[in-house]
Design a protein around this motif. Structure first.
Motif, PDB file in Angstrom:
ATOM      1  N   VAL A  55       0.866  -1.169   0.000  1.00  0.00           N
ATOM      2  CA  VAL A  55       0.000   0.000   0.000  1.00  0.00           C
ATOM      3  C   VAL A  55       0.907   1.224   0.000  1.00  0.00           C
ATOM      4  N   GLU A  56       0.558   2.196  -0.818  1.00  0.00           N
ATOM      5  CA  GLU A  56       1.355   3.417  -0.889  1.00  0.00           C
ATOM      6  C   GLU A  56       1.135   4.240   0.380  1.00  0.00           C
ATOM      7  N   LYS A  57       2.182   4.857   0.879  1.00  0.00           N
ATOM      8  CA  LYS A  57       2.151   5.584   2.146  1.00  0.00           C
ATOM      9  C   LYS A  57       1.046   6.629   2.185  1.00  0.00           C
ATOM     10  N   ASN A  58       0.968   7.482   1.171  1.00  0.00           N
ATOM     11  CA  ASN A  58      -0.039   8.556   1.162  1.00  0.00           C
ATOM     12  C   ASN A  58      -1.455   8.002   1.104  1.00  0.00           C
ATOM     13  N   ALA A  59      -1.667   6.955   0.328  1.00  0.00           N
ATOM     14  CA  ALA A  59      -2.995   6.346   0.230  1.00  0.00           C
ATOM     15  C   ALA A  59      -3.394   5.702   1.555  1.00  0.00           C
ATOM     16  N   PHE A  60      -2.439   5.073   2.230  1.00  0.00           N
ATOM     17  CA  PHE A  60      -2.703   4.448   3.529  1.00  0.00           C
ATOM     18  C   PHE A  60      -3.059   5.510   4.564  1.00  0.00           C
ATOM     19  N   GLU A  61      -2.306   6.605   4.596  1.00  0.00           N
ATOM     20  CA  GLU A  61      -2.586   7.679   5.550  1.00  0.00           C
ATOM     21  C   GLU A  61      -3.949   8.304   5.293  1.00  0.00           C
ATOM     22  N   LYS A  62      -4.305   8.480   4.025  1.00  0.00           N
ATOM     23  CA  LYS A  62      -5.621   9.022   3.684  1.00  0.00           C
ATOM     24  C   LYS A  62      -6.720   8.061   4.113  1.00  0.00           C
ATOM     25  N   TRP A  63      -6.522   6.767   3.845  1.00  0.00           N
ATOM     26  CA  TRP A  63      -7.502   5.754   4.228  1.00  0.00           C
ATOM     27  C   TRP A  63      -7.708   5.755   5.740  1.00  0.00           C
ATOM     28  N   CYS A  64      -6.628   5.848   6.499  1.00  0.00           N
ATOM     29  CA  CYS A  64      -6.720   5.875   7.952  1.00  0.00           C
ATOM     30  C   CYS A  64      -7.432   7.126   8.452  1.00  0.00           C
ATOM     31  N   SER A  65      -7.114   8.273   7.878  1.00  0.00           N
ATOM     32  CA  SER A  65      -7.719   9.520   8.345  1.00  0.00           C
ATOM     33  C   SER A  65      -9.211   9.572   8.041  1.00  0.00           C
ATOM     34  N   GLU A  66      -9.641   8.930   6.959  1.00  0.00           N
ATOM     35  CA  GLU A  66     -11.072   8.906   6.630  1.00  0.00           C
ATOM     36  C   GLU A  66     -11.862   8.024   7.584  1.00  0.00           C
ATOM     37  N   ARG A  67     -11.204   7.114   8.259  1.00  0.00           N
ATOM     38  CA  ARG A  67     -11.893   6.193   9.160  1.00  0.00           C
ATOM     39  C   ARG A  67     -11.684   6.511  10.627  1.00  0.00           C
ATOM     40  N   ARG A  68     -11.024   7.636  10.885  1.00  0.00           N
ATOM     41  CA  ARG A  68     -10.769   8.040  12.273  1.00  0.00           C
ATOM     42  C   ARG A  68     -12.075   8.429  12.943  1.00  0.00           C
ATOM     43  N   VAL A  69     -12.261   7.956  14.165  1.00  0.00           N
ATOM     44  CA  VAL A  69     -13.482   8.242  14.914  1.00  0.00           C
ATOM     45  C   VAL A  69     -13.248   9.401  15.872  1.00  0.00           C
TER      46      VAL A  69
END
Length: 69
Positions: A55-69
């Motif tokens: 997984v590309e670093k930027n895509a992973f960070e974006k994916w994580c930030s979109e799912r942050r509660v």
């Protein structure tokens, strides 16, 4: 010709960083099998390279930030 190649590369000085399942597990604080399950999700931005998933670093960070509660 060399000048053209160097000119093209001068605009893209940043290297693309990829994470594997072990690194994702470490970053999320979960087991490797749990991290591996993420790579099979449709909404996870995984790439399959040969038999390995990345997984590309930027895509992973974006994916994580979109799912942050």
């Amino acid at each position: 010709m060399t000048e053209l190649l160097n000119a093209d590369n001068s605009n893209n000085n940043e290297l693309t960083v990829f994470y594997n399942t072990k690194k994702v597990a470490q970053m999320l604080g979960c087991s490797i099998p749990t991290a591996r399950q993420l790579f099979y999700r449709r909404d996870f931005p995984a790439l399959k390279i040969g038999k390995n998933y990345k997984v590309e670093k930027n895509a992973f960070e974006k994916w994580c930030s979109e799912r942050r509660v």
